[in-house]
Scaffold this motif. Structure first.
Motif, mmCIF file in Angstrom:
data_model
loop_
_atom_site.group_PDB
_atom_site.id
_atom_site.type_symbol
_atom_site.label_atom_id
_atom_site.label_comp_id
_atom_site.label_asym_id
_atom_site.label_seq_id
_atom_site.Cartn_x
_atom_site.Cartn_y
_atom_site.Cartn_z
ATOM 1 N N LYS A 6 -8.172 9.491 14.493
ATOM 2 C CA LYS A 6 -7.794 10.121 15.752
ATOM 3 C C LYS A 6 -8.855 11.125 16.201
ATOM 4 O O LYS A 6 -9.646 11.633 15.404
ATOM 5 C CB LYS A 6 -6.443 10.827 15.590
ATOM 6 N N VAL A 12 -1.943 18.201 15.910
ATOM 7 C CA VAL A 12 -1.314 17.641 14.714
ATOM 8 C C VAL A 12 -0.120 18.510 14.347
ATOM 9 O O VAL A 12 -0.273 19.647 13.898
ATOM 10 C CB VAL A 12 -2.315 17.550 13.545
ATOM 11 N N HIS A 13 1.071 17.970 14.536
ATOM 12 C CA HIS A 13 2.284 18.705 14.205
ATOM 13 C C HIS A 13 2.576 18.645 12.709
ATOM 14 O O HIS A 13 3.133 19.590 12.140
ATOM 15 C CB HIS A 13 3.470 18.144 14.992
ATOM 16 N N GLN A 15 0.798 16.683 8.961
ATOM 17 C CA GLN A 15 -0.161 15.755 8.370
ATOM 18 C C GLN A 15 0.526 14.712 7.507
ATOM 19 O O GLN A 15 0.043 13.596 7.383
ATOM 20 C CB GLN A 15 -1.205 16.527 7.546
ATOM 21 N N PHE A 18 2.502 11.831 9.191
ATOM 22 C CA PHE A 18 1.532 12.139 10.233
ATOM 23 C C PHE A 18 2.188 12.059 11.603
ATOM 24 O O PHE A 18 2.659 11.003 12.023
ATOM 25 C CB PHE A 18 0.354 11.171 10.162
ATOM 26 N N ASN A 19 2.207 13.215 12.296
ATOM 27 C CA ASN A 19 2.779 13.304 13.631
ATOM 28 C C ASN A 19 1.818 14.094 14.504
ATOM 29 O O ASN A 19 1.552 15.276 14.235
ATOM 30 C CB ASN A 19 4.150 13.973 13.593
ATOM 31 N N ALA A 20 1.293 13.451 15.534
ATOM 32 C CA ALA A 20 0.268 14.080 16.357
ATOM 33 C C ALA A 20 0.309 13.527 17.769
ATOM 34 O O ALA A 20 0.687 12.372 17.991
ATOM 35 C CB ALA A 20 -1.116 13.836 15.748
ATOM 36 N N TYR A 39 -0.554 8.654 20.700
ATOM 37 C CA TYR A 39 0.246 9.527 19.836
ATOM 38 C C TYR A 39 0.722 8.779 18.594
ATOM 39 O O TYR A 39 0.834 7.553 18.574
ATOM 40 C CB TYR A 39 1.443 10.097 20.598
#
Length: 356
Positions: A6, A12-13, A15, A18-20, A39
């Motif tokens: 990415k 990045v909410h 790691q 993985f949520n971004a 996303y």
């Protein structure tokens, strides 16, 4: 280049899982989202599945259970493609959090929505080949990613009604923007259910099961539900995503110079619909100005919009709202939509600009 290929400026909410989401400017004006910008919503660690060993099982209430490799999917079924906007059920949750905190939930901004061109085969064709029994009312999707947030921890499993699963726009996709799916986006195969919350477009798909009832999985029975309604205490399972709209640039809190300021965003209608118009206000909704709106790439696909506003010095609150082709609009206040999980914020987006 950041984690999972990415872009470096992704928000990045988490790691792991993985949520971004990308910053708004990365989405502005782009009808198709680059893979490095798209996303990512994960519930557990990203599985690494070897495409040569991977098989798709189709079972349950079917006359002919199947076990298919990627090569067999390609050889037996007609290839299909579609431009699709995927949207997390928590997209724009941060707006609901301004009404009341939502502990434990990701504060998604407007970047938890992205658009790509997917290629694969129609799920309907695969189900027809398997011979789904008349009593099968739901089609469940199973993946091997184990979510620690589920109670108890379990692989991801959800379903959609049979009538939706067998519509021709629902894909089993192996390619995204002309290249094989990346691991973080579901390689080697994922489901794509246009117009529905992203949670139903299951990544890392390994099994499709025809059932009389919806999936028994945590993310069907407990998560992704709105409280109340006819379903009683368990709430109502989320499915089609309603009309939504977002402001992408300038971002909330941005400092801009007085005078002409270009404001951009996206709007998207739900399954089978397109956006009819977008309007923007800078005086709390007393006066509205119509934004320029891109032509739709298809039903349920986002449409980019833009408008140039003449802003005097001071603070400016920019509001936006949209209507779809059925005449449906958006609620004005996030307070009317607040729910304990922060799902489906479709209220008017608002950004405050500092004009100096």
């Amino acid at each position: 280049m950041g984690i999972w290929g990415k872009r470096d400026d992704m928000v990045v909410h988490q790691q792991e899982p993985f949520n971004a989401e990308p910053p708004g400017g990365a989405l502005a004006g782009a009808r198709i989202t680059d893979v490095d910008t798209f996303y990512s919503r994960s519930h557990g660690p990203v599985p690494r599945l070897d495409p040569t060993d991977w098989r798709l099982t189709v079972d349950g209430l079917v006359a002919h259970p199947l076990r298919l490799s990627l090569a067999e999917l390609r050889d037996r079924f007609e290839e299909a493609g579609a431009t699709v906007t995927l949207q997390c059920a928590g997209n724009r949750r941060a707006g609901l959090m301004t009404v009341r905190d939502i502990p434990g939930e990701t504060p998604w901004g407007p970047g938890a929505a992205s658009t790509a061109r997917f290629h694969g085969v129609r799920l309907a064709d695969v189900l027809a080949h398997a011979g789904v029994a008349p009593e099968a009312a739901h089609i469940a999707f199973h993946a091997p990613d184990v979510s620690p947030s589920a109670d108890p921890p379990q692989p991801y499993d959800v379903s959609v009604p049979r009538e939706r699963a067998t519509e021709p726009d629902v894909l089993l996709a192996w390619a995204m923007n002309g290249a094989p799916l990346p691991d973080v986006h579901g390689a080697p195969l994922r489901v794509v259910v246009p117009g529905w919350i992203g949670a139903r477009s299951v990544k890392w798909l390994t099994r499709v099961t025809a059932r009389t009832t919806p999936s028994d999985g945590y993310f069907q029975t407990t998560a992704y539900r709105l409280p109340g309604g006819e379903a009683g205490a368990e709430g109502v399972a989320l499915g089609p995503f309603p009309l939504n709209c977002a402001v992408l640039t300038p971002q909330d809190g941005a400092l801009v110079a007085p005078g002409p300021v270009e404001v951009t965003g996206y709007a998207l209608a739900g399954q089978g619909r397109t956006v009819a118009r977008v309007e923007v206000s800078t005086d709390g909704g007393r006066a509205w100005f119509r934004a320029a709106l891109d032509e739709p790439a298809g039903p349920g696909v986002w449409q980019q919009w833009h408008i140039t506003l003449d802003l005097p010095s001071g603070d400016a609150d920019v509001l936006a709202r949209a209507w779809d082709t059925t005449g449906a609009g958006m609620p004005a206040s996030p307070a009317s939509l607040w729910n304990p999980k922060g799902y489906v914020n479709t209220s008017w987006p608002r950004v405050r600009l500092r004009v100096r």
